[in-house]
Design a protein around this motif. Structure first.
Motif, PDB file in Angstrom:
ATOM      1  N   ARG A   1       0.859  -1.193   0.000  1.00 12.01           N
ATOM      2  CA  ARG A   1       0.000   0.000   0.000  1.00 12.01           C
ATOM      3  C   ARG A   1       0.887   1.231   0.000  1.00 12.01           C
ATOM      4  NH1 ARG A   1      -5.496  -1.055   1.375  1.00 12.01           N
ATOM      5  NH2 ARG A   1      -5.846   1.108   0.728  1.00 12.01           N
ATOM      6  N   ALA A   2       0.653   2.125  -0.935  1.00  9.73           N
ATOM      7  CA  ALA A   2       1.391   3.383  -0.993  1.00  9.73           C
ATOM      8  C   ALA A   2       0.789   4.379  -0.008  1.00  9.73           C
ATOM      9  CB  ALA A   2       1.344   3.942  -2.417  1.00  9.73           C
ATOM     10  N   PRO A   3       1.512   5.429   0.337  1.00  4.85           N
ATOM     11  CA  PRO A   3       0.972   6.416   1.293  1.00  4.85           C
ATOM     12  C   PRO A   3      -0.342   7.043   0.852  1.00  4.85           C
ATOM     13  CG  PRO A   3       3.333   6.697   1.056  1.00  4.85           C
ATOM     14  CD  PRO A   3       2.930   5.692   0.029  1.00  4.85           C
ATOM     15  N   ASP A   4      -0.591   7.118  -0.462  1.00  9.11           N
ATOM     16  CA  ASP A   4      -1.839   7.715  -0.931  1.00  9.11           C
ATOM     17  C   ASP A   4      -2.995   6.723  -0.971  1.00  9.11           C
ATOM     18  OD1 ASP A   4      -1.198   6.115  -3.076  1.00  9.11           O
ATOM     19  OD2 ASP A   4      -1.180   7.725  -4.568  1.00  9.11           O
ATOM     20  N   GLY A   5      -2.754   5.490  -0.473  1.00 14.14           N
ATOM     21  CA  GLY A   5      -3.807   4.487  -0.429  1.00 14.14           C
ATOM     22  C   GLY A   5      -3.868   3.575  -1.631  1.00 14.14           C
ATOM     23  N   ARG A   6      -3.132   3.912  -2.689  1.00 19.00           N
ATOM     24  CA  ARG A   6      -3.114   3.019  -3.849  1.00 19.00           C
ATOM     25  C   ARG A   6      -2.301   1.764  -3.526  1.00 19.00           C
ATOM     26  NH1 ARG A   6      -4.371   6.057  -8.844  1.00 19.00           N
ATOM     27  NH2 ARG A   6      -4.661   8.243  -8.249  1.00 19.00           N
TER      28      ARG A   6
ATOM     29  N   ARG B   1       0.513  -1.256  -4.617  1.00 21.87           N
ATOM     30  CA  ARG B   1       1.774  -1.300  -5.335  1.00 21.87           C
ATOM     31  C   ARG B   1       2.402  -2.672  -5.153  1.00 21.87           C
ATOM     32  NH1 ARG B   1       5.089   2.736  -1.188  1.00 21.87           N
ATOM     33  NH2 ARG B   1       5.019   1.352   0.651  1.00 21.87           N
TER      34      ARG B   1
ATOM     35  N   ASP C   1      -8.092   5.727 -11.892  1.00 20.03           N
ATOM     36  CA  ASP C   1      -8.234   4.623 -10.936  1.00 20.03           C
ATOM     37  C   ASP C   1      -7.040   3.677 -10.951  1.00 20.03           C
ATOM     38  OD1 ASP C   1      -8.559   3.028 -13.214  1.00 20.03           O
ATOM     39  OD2 ASP C   1     -10.278   1.940 -12.389  1.00 20.03           O
TER      40      ASP C   1
ATOM     41  N   ARG D   1      -5.980   1.611  -7.834  1.00 21.76           N
ATOM     42  CA  ARG D   1      -6.937   1.835  -6.754  1.00 21.76           C
ATOM     43  C   ARG D   1      -7.537   0.528  -6.262  1.00 21.76           C
ATOM     44  NH1 ARG D   1      -6.252   6.585  -4.169  1.00 21.76           N
ATOM     45  NH2 ARG D   1      -6.264   8.356  -5.619  1.00 21.76           N
TER      46      ARG D   1
END
Length: 334
Positions: free
Chosen positions: A11-16, A18, A202, A205
């Motif tokens: 999980r990336a810091p922006d919520g996406r 990876r 998206d 996402r």
């Protein structure tokens, strides 16, 4: 604890979401444009005539097989019907003519679905690996949701909103290594190295994954869509030994672009060894090669994946009867 399980690793810091391994992020859009420019200068080999790959008559039991029976029928691409534990299970049900947001352009089928959507037996459980159009077919989901309203759907995190919007009633979302049970089937989402994107804004996402299943005393692993990564041995050790593994073997050229998202045939055989050799005392599973021959997505000759997979299999000294390069519609008992 494996790398993919470390808190926040995928999980990336922006919520996406990876991929947690080095050099694993998919290429940016400018690389896609570079690939398309290369294709204009060096066009890929022509596609074979439509309908030219070998076919077989499916051996499907209607409405359901006996609980002790276990068969797999390859419908095409990553769509497989499993009759397992007295249930009917579908992986990545794609039945549209094109794998694209619209049906008047984009990658068109070279082979029709070996089983038409209306000819499927009652469907109990449907697995979807990620959001790409050659794996998540909106019109097929809508029809299945309408005609099979009692079906259970299992998808990776973030994908459920699409299915619910298309009418699916019972949807379970799973993170990597998370398990659930549906209708007596144990299901675990397994790590994959890929990405998700369906519309502008998206990208990543929703998660991407494979699935390990256990029902009726049999175990199956569906790899989903993936490049090579270091977790395959852990999948075999924790969730195997498997009776059947379904591993993608196509859509791999140009390698500079596809190596981050898709296996090539040699890597597919390596994945098979990673997964199966985690249980050296157990019989080797049957491998079904998927993700080839249906849509023209990449640049390799469309009939090349089976040949290269078979050559890599022989080169690895693996038993010939454990590799299944299916005819479209072929059914086998693992």
């Amino acid at each position: 604890m494996t790398a993919a399980e470390q808190r926040g690793a995928h999980r990336a810091p922006d919520g996406r979401f990876r991929n947690p391994w080095p050099d694993s992020e998919s290429h940016p859009w400018r690389a896609v444009l570079a690939w398309y420019r290369d294709r204009r200068r060096h066009p890929p080999p022509p596609s074979p005539p439509r309908g030219s790959f070998p076919t077989a008559v499916p051996e499907i039991v209607h409405p359901r097989a006996a609980p002790a029976e276990f068969t797999a029928t390859w419908i095409g691409h990553s769509t497989t019907l499993l009759q397992l534990g007295g249930l009917n299970l579908l992986t990545d049900p794609v039945f549209s003519e094109r794998a694209f947001p619209v049906q008047w352009m984009g990658p068109r089928r070279l082979m029709p679905p070996a089983v038409a959507l209306g000819e499927l037996p009652p469907t109990d459980l449907i697995l979807i690996s990620h959001s790409h159009y050659d794996h998540l077919d909106g019109p097929a989901v809508r029809r299945l949701a309408r005609t099979q309203p009692d079906a259970s759907w299992v998808v990776p995190l973030g994908l459920g909103r699409y299915l619910r919007g298309w009418g699916a009633r019972t949807v379970t979302e799973l993170d990597w290594w998370q398990a659930a049970e549906s209708r007596g089937v144990s299901i675990t989402a397994t790590p994959a190295r890929h990405f998700s994107a369906r519309r502008l804004g998206d990208r990543n996402r929703s998660l991407w994954c494979g699935f390990a299943l256990e029902a009726g005393g049999r175990r199956v692993w569906f790899a989903g869509d993936t490049a090579y990564h270091p977790e395959f041995g852990a999948i075999g050790a924790r969730l195997g030994p498997f009776d059947l593994v379904m591993i993608p073997i196509g859509a791999y050229d140009p390698r500079w672009f596809m190596e981050r998202v898709h296996l090539d045939p040699e890597e597919a055989v390596r994945v098979y060894r990673d997964v199966s050799e985690a249980n050296p005392e157990s019989p080797r599973p049957l491998m079904l090669g998927i993700h080839w021959g249906t849509f023209r997505l990449t640049d390799e000759p469309m009939d090349e994946p089976p040949r290269r997979t078979a050559a890599a299999w022989r080169g690895a000294g693996l038993p010939g009867d454990r590799l299944w390069i299916a005819r479209f519609g072929e059914t086998r008992r693992p």
